[in-house]
Design an enzyme around this catalytic site. Structure first.
Site, PDB file in Angstrom:
ATOM      1  N   LYS A 264     156.625 164.424 162.803  1.00 32.10           N
ATOM      2  CA  LYS A 264     157.757 164.801 162.378  1.00 32.10           C
ATOM      3  C   LYS A 264     159.002 163.899 162.611  1.00 32.10           C
ATOM      4  O   LYS A 264     159.275 163.620 163.909  1.00 32.10           O
ATOM      5  CB  LYS A 264     158.201 166.048 162.690  1.00 32.10           C
ATOM      6  CG  LYS A 264     159.595 166.828 162.378  1.00 32.10           C
ATOM      7  CD  LYS A 264     159.793 167.991 162.806  1.00 32.10           C
ATOM      8  CE  LYS A 264     160.635 168.127 163.970  1.00 32.10           C
ATOM      9  NZ  LYS A 264     161.036 169.374 164.228  1.00 32.10           N
TER      10      LYS A 264
ATOM     11  N   LYS B 109     162.603 162.077 162.881  1.00 34.42           N
ATOM     12  CA  LYS B 109     164.181 162.598 162.787  1.00 34.42           C
ATOM     13  C   LYS B 109     164.866 161.588 161.861  1.00 34.42           C
ATOM     14  O   LYS B 109     164.555 160.507 161.972  1.00 34.42           O
ATOM     15  CB  LYS B 109     164.713 162.674 164.311  1.00 34.42           C
ATOM     16  CG  LYS B 109     164.248 163.614 165.162  1.00 34.42           C
ATOM     17  CD  LYS B 109     164.517 165.152 164.926  1.00 34.42           C
ATOM     18  CE  LYS B 109     163.924 166.075 165.552  1.00 34.42           C
ATOM     19  NZ  LYS B 109     164.433 167.299 165.534  1.00 34.42           N
TER      20      LYS B 109
ATOM     21  N   ASP C 250     162.862 165.575 159.798  1.00 35.70           N
ATOM     22  CA  ASP C 250     163.916 166.586 160.243  1.00 35.70           C
ATOM     23  C   ASP C 250     165.190 165.985 160.286  1.00 35.70           C
ATOM     24  O   ASP C 250     165.386 164.997 161.024  1.00 35.70           O
ATOM     25  CB  ASP C 250     163.424 167.230 161.695  1.00 35.70           C
ATOM     26  CG  ASP C 250     164.157 168.514 161.937  1.00 35.70           C
ATOM     27  OD1 ASP C 250     165.279 168.573 161.404  1.00 35.70           O
ATOM     28  OD2 ASP C 250     163.938 168.613 163.148  1.00 35.70           O
TER      29      ASP C 250
ATOM     30  N   ASN D 264     168.142 167.835 160.970  1.00 36.97           N
ATOM     31  CA  ASN D 264     169.069 168.468 161.890  1.00 36.97           C
ATOM     32  C   ASN D 264     170.348 168.686 161.087  1.00 36.97           C
ATOM     33  O   ASN D 264     171.314 168.916 161.775  1.00 36.97           O
ATOM     34  CB  ASN D 264     169.096 167.951 163.297  1.00 36.97           C
ATOM     35  CG  ASN D 264     167.952 168.027 164.071  1.00 36.97           C
ATOM     36  OD1 ASN D 264     167.327 167.094 164.326  1.00 36.97           O
ATOM     37  ND2 ASN D 264     167.696 169.191 164.772  1.00 36.97           N
TER      38      ASN D 264
ATOM     39  N   GLU E   4     162.726 169.337 157.069  1.00 37.40           N
ATOM     40  CA  GLU E   4     163.262 170.391 157.898  1.00 37.40           C
ATOM     41  C   GLU E   4     164.973 170.151 157.883  1.00 37.40           C
ATOM     42  O   GLU E   4     165.285 169.003 157.984  1.00 37.40           O
ATOM     43  CB  GLU E   4     162.845 170.390 159.157  1.00 37.40           C
ATOM     44  CG  GLU E   4     163.156 171.423 160.241  1.00 37.40           C
ATOM     45  CD  GLU E   4     162.197 171.388 161.571  1.00 37.40           C
ATOM     46  OE1 GLU E   4     160.889 171.238 161.236  1.00 37.40           O
ATOM     47  OE2 GLU E   4     162.821 171.480 162.528  1.00 37.40           O
TER      48      GLU E   4
ATOM     49  N   ASP F 198     165.763 175.353 160.004  1.00 36.34           N
ATOM     50  CA  ASP F 198     165.580 175.460 161.435  1.00 36.34           C
ATOM     51  C   ASP F 198     167.039 175.907 162.029  1.00 36.34           C
ATOM     52  O   ASP F 198     167.335 177.206 162.280  1.00 36.34           O
ATOM     53  CB  ASP F 198     165.102 174.104 161.858  1.00 36.34           C
ATOM     54  CG  ASP F 198     165.176 174.043 163.429  1.00 36.34           C
ATOM     55  OD1 ASP F 198     165.257 175.083 164.097  1.00 36.34           O
ATOM     56  OD2 ASP F 198     165.052 173.012 164.089  1.00 36.34           O
TER      57      ASP F 198
ATOM     58  N   LYS G 171     160.974 179.712 166.048  1.00 35.65           N
ATOM     59  CA  LYS G 171     161.151 179.053 167.425  1.00 35.65           C
ATOM     60  C   LYS G 171     161.195 180.479 168.249  1.00 35.65           C
ATOM     61  O   LYS G 171     162.382 181.045 168.112  1.00 35.65           O
ATOM     62  CB  LYS G 171     162.122 178.200 167.575  1.00 35.65           C
ATOM     63  CG  LYS G 171     162.163 176.775 166.841  1.00 35.65           C
ATOM     64  CD  LYS G 171     163.080 175.871 167.231  1.00 35.65           C
ATOM     65  CE  LYS G 171     162.900 174.514 166.493  1.00 35.65           C
ATOM     66  NZ  LYS G 171     163.635 173.400 167.030  1.00 35.65           N
TER      67      LYS G 171
ATOM     68  N   ILE H  30     161.055 171.174 172.936  1.00 38.22           N
ATOM     69  CA  ILE H  30     160.893 170.239 174.359  1.00 38.22           C
ATOM     70  C   ILE H  30     160.889 171.212 175.657  1.00 38.22           C
ATOM     71  O   ILE H  30     161.086 170.786 176.491  1.00 38.22           O
ATOM     72  CB  ILE H  30     162.012 169.204 174.344  1.00 38.22           C
ATOM     73  CG1 ILE H  30     162.681 168.755 173.263  1.00 38.22           C
ATOM     74  CG2 ILE H  30     161.573 168.025 175.492  1.00 38.22           C
ATOM     75  CD1 ILE H  30     163.586 167.681 173.302  1.00 38.22           C
TER      76      ILE H  30
END
Ligand code: OSB
Ligand code: MG
Length: 381
Positions: A175, A177, A202, A204, A227, A252, A276, A306
């Protein structure tokens, strides 16, 4: 169980490399862990709030204070008796702070499962309808789940080499970023480096109205999921993309609670969700979302934070449930952490071994724990 004592530690763990996303850069992993001592033994929980409040409002030091000043005292009050299934109700007088609550829930559940000599993976299968044979994940479940790694924002001329390196380490899914300016070019570099890899992106939440065409192009550039392309508020942009994209659009940041996900589903603004447990308020809340995903027919992926080895054990146990059709952030804690008090999860031949020991995870190394503790407090009954 009667909780006799809660010991909190704020750890500051070194990273193997900075974790850079559209939200900013994390250079060390401050993380809170809690130990509960109960009348039936002890347990450990991880609060996965990040060092800074850029991804969610919670952050590690704030969570340390919230737990020590507000949440732990609720568990230590006269007459209070909790277990993994009732702790959420006991903590409900405090509004919000799902990650802080999730840390205590994990600790209490760990104590309970260690006492019963049951693994979290087995407990989750049972809770997920397994005991009755329907509708969830009956039986012992898989021995392993496919591994997946995340790659932060890195210079474009290094993307190919980094993807090759992760593929060589056995990860079949990566994945990557992205953000405006590091978008289609990153996808193309990753794709060209390892053509066969399962590639997800992703953003964000970093794309906006003016990037609609670009994001649609990314959806057709050989990725298997996108994502959080747009900000959580941009429901219409997400819905437009869901209607046209050939791959799941995974919520997300837009998925802080199961009810938010229900709204997104009703609006056609998500075709997948990153589950999550930390962000949802714990493992029980994650199980509820797993169940609802099934009834919606919504694709799910297990989202990482993380975590240290402790939280990674929990995430991999959760990801063994049947709902998770999109390979998640399922890498060893050592993918990001250069030091970790907890034994790491095991990766073999591109798969993560589902932990089967009693409780959530094995014991941490007390010396490593002490070495990286920057704050500690014990609250007693
Ligand atoms: O956006 O999915 C995210 C980690 C912390 C906060 C947000 C995110 C992430 C990840 C997971 O990308 C990385 C990992 O845990 O391996
Ligand atoms: Mg994400």
């Amino acid at each position: 169980m009667i909780i006799e004592r809660v010991t909190l530690r704020l750890l500051d763990l070194p990273l193997v490399e900075p974790f850079r996303t559209a939200h900013g850069s994390t250079t060390t992993r401050q993380i809170v862990v809690a130990r509960v001592d109960t009348d039936r033994g002890h347990g450990w929980g991880e609060c996965s709030a990040l060092p800074e409040p850029t991804y969610t409002a919670e952050y590690a030091l704030g969570a340390f204070v919230t737990i020590s000043e507000h949440l732990a005292p609720l568990l230590l009050a006269p007459g209070v008796d909790v277990d993994g299934s009732t702790i959420a109700a006991a903590l409900s007088p405090i509004v919000g702070h799902p990650m802080a609550k999730a840390g205590l829930e994990m600790a209490v559940l760990d104590a309970e499962l260690r006492h019963e000599e049951i693994s979290l993976a087995t407990h989750l299968r049972t809770m997920d309808g397994g005991a009755l044979g329907a509708p969830g994940s009956a039986g012992p479940g898989p021995q392993s789940v496919p591994a997946g790694a995340a790659l932060g924002l890195v210079p474009l001329d290094t993307v190919g080499a980094r993807v090759e390196q992760l593929a060589a380490a056995g990860f079949g899914r990566i994945k990557v970023k992205i953000e405006p300016g590091a978008d289609l070019s990153v996808v193309e570099a990753a794709r060209a480096a390892v053509p066969g890899i399962d590639l997800q992106v992703d953003a964000n939440g970093s794309f906006a109205d003016q990037h609609r065409t670009l994001v649609a192009e990314i959806a057709h550039a050989g990725v298997s999921a996108i994502e959080q392309p747009f900000s959580p508020e941009a429901v219409d942009l997400a819905a437009e993309l869901v209607a046209t994209a050939p791959v799941p659009i995974v919520a997300d940041e837009a998925a802080p609670t199961a009810d938010h996900v229900a709204d997104l589903v009703a609006a056609g603004a998500a075709s997948g969700v990153s589950i999550k447990p930390a962000r949802l308020g714990g493992i029980t809340a994650a199980l509820d979302l797993v169940d609802r995903c099934r009834s919606w027919g919504l694709a799910a992926t297990a989202g990482g934070m993380i975590e240290c080895g402790l939280g990674r054990h929990a995430l991999i146990a959760l990801s063994a449930l049947d709902t998770f059709s999109i390979t998640g952030d399922l890498s060893p804690g050592g993918r990001w952490l250069a030091a970790d008090p907890w034994p790491d999860v095991t990766m073999t031949n591109g798969a993560m071994t589902v932990p089967r020991g009693p409780g959530v995870a094995p014991e941490p190394d007390p010396d490593v724990l002490d070495r990286f503790t920057v704050r500690a407090v014990t609250i007693s009954r």
